[in-house]
Design an enzyme around this catalytic site. Structure first.
Site, mmCIF file in Angstrom:
data_model
loop_
_atom_site.group_PDB
_atom_site.id
_atom_site.type_symbol
_atom_site.label_atom_id
_atom_site.label_comp_id
_atom_site.label_asym_id
_atom_site.label_seq_id
_atom_site.Cartn_x
_atom_site.Cartn_y
_atom_site.Cartn_z
ATOM 1 N N ALA A 64 1.131 -0.870 0.133
ATOM 2 C CA ALA A 64 0.276 -0.255 -0.301
ATOM 3 C C ALA A 64 0.522 1.296 -0.143
ATOM 4 O O ALA A 64 0.471 2.185 0.188
ATOM 5 C CB ALA A 64 -0.397 -0.093 1.110
ATOM 6 N N ASP A 78 12.903 3.604 1.467
ATOM 7 C CA ASP A 78 12.177 2.706 2.255
ATOM 8 C C ASP A 78 13.259 2.336 3.667
ATOM 9 O O ASP A 78 13.323 2.756 4.745
ATOM 10 C CB ASP A 78 10.998 1.435 1.782
ATOM 11 C CG ASP A 78 9.944 1.940 1.149
ATOM 12 O OD1 ASP A 78 10.731 3.346 0.793
ATOM 13 O OD2 ASP A 78 9.089 1.427 0.697
#
Ligand code: PMV
Length: 322
Positions: free
Chosen positions: A104, A152
């Site tokens: 997501a 990330d």
């Protein structure tokens, strides 16, 4: 029996996704309110060296030897053990739990890797510097994503706002004022690796145009970091909107994202855009704290399957400064 645990947060990308894969800078912040947690428990009664992985959310309950070595959870364990020079580990169980939505755009894969690596380093009483935790998690990211930029694992390991550019030292951003975001999930699963590959294909068909768009996004990220440092959230919101326009041009938005973004802006957000790979997943809206619940309600009415509000707190060293 010995148990240790470690956790790592989710993340959102404020500015610069996709362009960051092509060497442009990007800005990301941690979302500390959702976490992935790893527990390592010794298993003195199990056969020596047997490692068991228990990750109910991804339906894994298996001895590590029955998983492919490049299965991301197994890979995080093998990489960490190798870096810690543990060649004959005592038997243990790794249990994972995460409230970071999967696929997501919230960094669930990188957070899980960071939690596993930290838990193992604690279990074996060795401290690993942030750079090494991040580098090991990056190796696992390559299995998830193919050609990840590294943003990330970086923002999740440092758990601070970062200005990130591939192959350059990470720059932590001190923020003078709280940043409040409403995050809304389209409910559409968005596999990053595929979307990044689609962008690469379109890039190869029109490299000049894509280079122009990516360098304009890079400039937006540079201006964004200045706006954050000055506490100018109105300008940051406009930059997020400008970034969303560029993301639409490269084809990674979607009707559902566009609809939620328009709703957030209409409800009074300073700015709104997709966050992460796009095509689904989550959008983010930069809002005044007092407007967060009103904007959340509008997003749910507009079809978001889940919303939550997160606030990135000012850096302690800047608290009290103007
Ligand atoms: O979908 P996420 O949250 O993993 O973010 C991907 C961000 C990209 O820039 C599209 C890819 C990358 O590796 O930076």
């Amino acid at each position: 029996m010995k148990t240790v645990s470690a956790s790592a947060p989710g993340k959102i990308i404020l500015l610069g996704e996709h362009a960051v894969v092509y060497d442009q800078p990007a800005v990301a912040v941690p979302v500390s309110q959702v976490q992935a947690t790893a527990w390592i428990t010794s298993a003195p009664d199990a056969a020596p060296e047997s490692i068991f992985i228990n990750a109910p959310q991804v339906q894994i309950s298996s001895p590590i030897n029955e998983l492919a070595p490049d299965q991301p959870l197994a890979a995080a364990v093998w990489l960490a053990l190798s870096r810690l020079h543990i060649t004959q580990p005592p038997a243990f169980t790794l249990t994972l739990q995460s409230d970071i939505p999967i696929a997501a755009g919230l960094g669930s894969g990188a957070a899980t890797s960071v939690a596993i690596i930290r838990a193992l380093s604690r279990f074996f009483n060795q401290s690993l510097p942030e750079e090494e935790v991040s580098a090991l998690a990056f190796e696992v990211e390559k299995i998830h994503h193919g050609h990840p930029s590294g943003i990330d694992n970086t923002v999740i390991t440092w758990e601070k706002p970062v200005f990130y550019q591939k192959n350059l030292p990470v720059e932590l951003i001190d923020i003078p004022a709280p940043l409040t975001f409403v995050i809304a999930n389209t409910g559409i699963s968005a596999p990053t690796a595929k979307i990044v590959m689609d962008v690469r294909r379109r890039y190869s068909e029109a490299p000049v145009m894509f280079e122009q768009i990516f360098s304009s996004i890079g400039e937006i990220s540079r201006q964004g970091v200045q706006a954050i440092r000055r506490g100018n959230l109105e300008e940051l919101g406009s930059l997020m909107n400008a970034n969303q326009d560029r993301l639409e041009e490269i084809g990674v938005s979607s009707p559902e994202l566009d609809h939620l973004i328009a709703s957030a802006r209409q409800a009074g957000a300073w700015g709104a855009k997709l966050s992460g790979a796009g095509k689904g997943g989550n959008m983010i809206a930069l809002v005044r704290a007092e407007d967060a619940s009103k904007i959340s309600d509008s997003l749910r009415e507009a079809g978001a399957v889940q919303t939550f509000t997160t606030t990135v707190q000012p850096s302690p060293c800047l608290l009290g400064e103007k």
